[in-house]
Design an enzyme around this catalytic site. Structure first.
Site: not given
Ligand SMILES: NC(=O)c1ccc[n+]([C@@H]2O[C@H](COP(=O)([O-])OP(=O)(O)OC[C@H]3O[C@@H](n4cnc5c(N)ncnc54)[C@H](O)[C@@H]3O)[C@@H](O)[C@H]2O)c1
Length: 337
Positions: A124-126, A148, A152
């Site tokens: 993530t950009d964070e 968080y 990451k």
């Molecule tokens: N949402 C954003 O804006 C954003 C931006 C940049 C990066 N990301 C990254 O993208 C990825 C997905 O984010 P998202 O927004 O879809 O989140 P989300 O919470 O919708 O999805 C995360 C998924 O991971 C699963 N999960 C959590 N812990 C787990 C574990 N221990 N084992 C197996 N599965 C597990 C959850 O059940 C969920 O389905 C993350 O890695 C996040 O850091 C998200």
């Protein structure tokens, strides 16, 4: 190509599965997901009967489950993570576990698969922290400002170390804020849309002056797919939407789209350590041929439309939201500002 998509029942992961199948061609997908609060099998139900699709419920920290999930796989895309900044402030430990130990468990198993073509670690950009002027590029200093973001960063640096140490074919992405269909309604855009549909107010932190760069989820999926094909192992790629916007401006766009006025805004006490501005320089990825196709105006209009039409999807989730994270309360007592 046989994909293992971890966290595939969440927001971005399920959009990525949909994106992969929409590309056509010879693709098989196995999803591994622990089914935490933000996961939803309804996100994947259209694939349930496909021969080339498999779902495993399990934890990426569980080496036995991970071993089974990685069998016969060509590409791993690790979306699985604890994601919310607010939740990480309350309970950092679960973030350390999944976002670091979970990544380690996947990487360890990857070492048993010398023919693995790619291991994409979704970061993530964070991890950069915030920036008041200019934009972060991949070599910028890494100064995460909440648990968080720090977790990451731990996960992605571990992935990089496995590339250097064991030759694991790791590519790391750092994306900006995603939005679009299937986002859990605790996230700001779906929270605000669904509140406004219900005639409720929307909680804006502080004065809403924080700037976020918004990336339409389908553009993110396209970038990941490109990196599976053309990324260079060991490299990091920023994935920015180039759509920077103050939170208050974003809120006003949503008010307009849903026919509401400023009286629908409730200003609440700011989050501790709130990052002021994120901004990414994604020119490294642009050189591989990717640019975001969807601007914020189009993307918000598509997203509002999706939530208006898919009330059956979000209504049951909304009823179960934890008020600590959907009402914008902060401070020791979490009282309204
Ligand atoms: N949402 C954003 O804006 C954003 C931006 C940049 C990066 N990301 C990254 O993208 C990825 C997905 O984010 P998202 O927004 O879809 O989140 P989300 O919470 O919708 O999805 C995360 C998924 O991971 C699963 N999960 C959590 N812990 C787990 C574990 N221990 N084992 C197996 N599965 C597990 C959850 O059940 C969920 O389905 C993350 O890695 C996040 O850091 C998200």
């Amino acid at each position: 190509m046989r994909y293992l998509v971890t966290g595939g029942a969440g927001f971005i992961g399920s959009n990525f599965v949909r994106f992969l199948y929409a590309q056509g061609g010879n693709v098989a997908v196995r999803v591994l997901d622990k089914m935490t609060y933000s996961a939803n099998l309804a996100n994947l139900k259209e694939f349930a009967n496909r021969q080339d699709y498999e779902f495993i419920k399990g934890d990426i920290c569980d080496a036995t489950v991970v071993k089974k999930a990685m069998q016969g796989v060509d590409v791993v895309v690790n979306f699985a993570a604890e994601v919310s900044v607010d939740r990480s402030i309350d309970d950092p430990q679960s973030f350390l576990k999944t976002d670091i130990v979970g990544v380690y468990t996947l990487l360890q198993e990857a070492r048993n698969h010398p023919n693995l073509k790619r291991f994409i670690q979704i970061s993530t950009d964070e991890v950069y922290g915030h920036i008041l002027e200019g934009s972060f590029h991949e070599a910028s200093e890494l100064k995460p400002r909440n648990p968080y973001a720090a977790s990451k960063l731990g996960g992605e640096r571990l992935a990089y170390s496995f590339f250097e140490t064991y030759g694991t074919p790791v590519v790391i992405t750092r994306a900006s804020n995603n939005y679009g269909p299937y986002a859990y309604p605790e996230k700001v855009i779906p929270l605000f849309i669904t509140n406004l549909i219900d005639g409720k107010q929307v909680p804006v932190f502080g004065q809403g002056k924080q700037v976020r760069d918004w990336l339409y989820v389908e553009d993110h999926c396209r970038a990941i797919h490109l990196l599976v094909e053309k990324g260079i192992n060991g490299e990091v790629y920023n994935v920015g939407g180039s759509q920077e916007c103050e939170n208050i401006e974003l809120t006003r766009n949503l008010l307009t789209a849903l026919g509401k006025d400023e009286s629908s805004i409730r200003y609440v006490q700011d989050r501790p350590g709130h990052d002021m501005r994120y901004s990414l320089d994604s020119s490294k990825l642009h050189k591989l041929g990717w640019t975001p196709a969807c601007d914020l105006v189009q993307g918000l209009s598509k997203t509002v439309d999706w939530y208006v039409k898919n009330e059956l999807w979000w209504r049951p989730l909304k009823e179960k939201l934890d008020p600590r994270y959907s009402k914008g309360f902060w401070g020791d007592t979490k009282k309204e500002a």
